[in-house]
Design a protein around this motif. Sequence first.
Motif, PDB file in Angstrom:
ATOM      1  N   LEU A  70      36.880  39.594  44.554  1.00  0.00           N
ATOM      2  CA  LEU A  70      36.978  39.293  45.970  1.00  0.00           C
ATOM      3  C   LEU A  70      38.107  40.166  46.514  1.00  0.00           C
ATOM      4  N   GLN A  71      37.698  41.231  47.208  1.00  0.00           N
ATOM      5  CA  GLN A  71      38.630  42.235  47.695  1.00  0.00           C
ATOM      6  C   GLN A  71      39.218  41.799  49.020  1.00  0.00           C
TER       7      GLN A  71
ATOM      8  N   TRP B 182      42.740  45.457  45.083  1.00  0.00           N
ATOM      9  CA  TRP B 182      44.037  45.667  45.702  1.00  0.00           C
ATOM     10  C   TRP B 182      44.889  44.404  45.623  1.00  0.00           C
ATOM     11  N   GLU B 183      46.141  44.564  46.058  1.00  0.00           N
ATOM     12  CA  GLU B 183      47.052  43.425  46.129  1.00  0.00           C
ATOM     13  C   GLU B 183      46.462  42.316  46.999  1.00  0.00           C
TER      14      GLU B 183
ATOM     15  N   PHE C  60      37.714  38.151  52.469  1.00  0.00           N
ATOM     16  CA  PHE C  60      37.360  38.909  51.268  1.00  0.00           C
ATOM     17  C   PHE C  60      36.002  39.586  51.430  1.00  0.00           C
ATOM     18  N   SER C  61      35.875  40.757  50.820  1.00  0.00           N
ATOM     19  CA  SER C  61      34.569  41.385  50.623  1.00  0.00           C
ATOM     20  C   SER C  61      34.260  41.355  49.136  1.00  0.00           C
ATOM     21  N   ARG C  62      32.997  41.455  48.779  1.00  0.00           N
ATOM     22  CA  ARG C  62      32.599  41.424  47.372  1.00  0.00           C
ATOM     23  C   ARG C  62      32.633  42.818  46.786  1.00  0.00           C
ATOM     24  N   GLU C  63      33.158  42.901  45.576  1.00  0.00           N
ATOM     25  CA  GLU C  63      33.295  44.167  44.871  1.00  0.00           C
ATOM     26  C   GLU C  63      32.987  43.920  43.401  1.00  0.00           C
ATOM     27  N   SER C  64      32.332  44.876  42.744  1.00  0.00           N
ATOM     28  CA  SER C  64      31.980  44.708  41.334  1.00  0.00           C
ATOM     29  C   SER C  64      32.889  45.493  40.392  1.00  0.00           C
ATOM     30  N   ASN C  65      33.671  46.408  40.927  1.00  0.00           N
ATOM     31  CA  ASN C  65      34.538  47.242  40.095  1.00  0.00           C
ATOM     32  C   ASN C  65      35.964  46.693  40.134  1.00  0.00           C
TER      33      ASN C  65
END
Length: 380
Positions: free
Chosen positions: A376-377, A310-311, A300-305
């Motif tokens: 968590l992308q 994604w799935e 996972f990468s961190r994302e705020s939006n």
Amino acid sequence: MIAGTVKTLICGIATCGLLISPTKMASFTVQDSLDINKVAEQYSSALESQYLGHRDSSGAVVDRRSINYDLYSLRDVAPSNLNVETVPLKEMQTQSGHAQVLVSVTTHVKFTPRTGTQVYLHGEQVKEFESSATDYHRLEVSSDNTSDSQIVDDTIITPVEDSSDQQTLTKNTQTALRNTSSKVPKIVYKVSVATRYDYLKAIMYAEKWTQSDSMNPAFPIFMDFNITDPFGNITPTRGNNCTNFVSQALYTGGVPVSEKTINKSDPQNWTWKVGLLGPSYTWGGAQNNYEYMSSNAGIFSRESNPWKAWEGSVIYADWNNDGTLDHAMIVVGYMYANGKVQPIICQKSSNRHDYPFSQPYANATRNHPNTTWKVLQYQP
């Protein structure tokens, strides 16, 4: 008296405007001899009438928070086959002519993409999808010493972790959709090399176990609050399972458990069974889960939006913007229309199946305006 499922059906919804009474009370006539099947049937009918934008023939008023789909805001998909399924669970003892009936209420609706809209679920494009939302209600029924009785109160029982999901949806959620791409986004199916995480297996698990409000008995089921009737009878009610459920899906997808110590609070543990102590805090707590997965899963990468999720990704909510995440949901698909992407999620506490993200987002915006989101992308 425990009765069976009561459901009614409405097909081919033509209009989606909602006319919702500002009051909290549901009031309609039932037989003097309390028949909770009849109570459930009339409650279903009244709530369906609210979805259609008018009151039922008896003039019933339903708690506005029971509207789990703001159909007006979902302009990119056409709703049909809407039905409300009310299941009586328990009739509690009466007091001063009142009885309380514990029920589960599930709204089912089919969505078909409109022209120009594409919907993807479990890694493939679909022509339609079924969505549902379940809540627990406590209906209070009183007798007026005539041939009739009335439901005089309708209380939604809100799980602690998921409080904003029970709130009123607005008609303006369409404006909240984020313009994240001018092209149709694509996800190439891959299994993560880092942990052998198969996001499709995680998604299919989430969809399977949210088709009804049931939990996999192979994992722990948190019972975090009770319903108490006027005579002290206690009915435990399921709740607080949102992150527990996300962990189950991630584990099914291939994220390995970790049990480094016999300590539930050890941030390096992630398991549903720390010896005989039960789940680790990272398994069942949203904040602990986010920290563990972001540091240890390797996928996972961190994302705020949240609109970019994604799935196979996980969306977390901090209702009060106090630095502690309160809720988690897993992304199982997305809708794409007019350059805008909307995730589709599954969750527990409360149960939501293939639920457009604009709905919980609108709840949070209206009732917890300081809500912040973390994602968590999934990175194949």
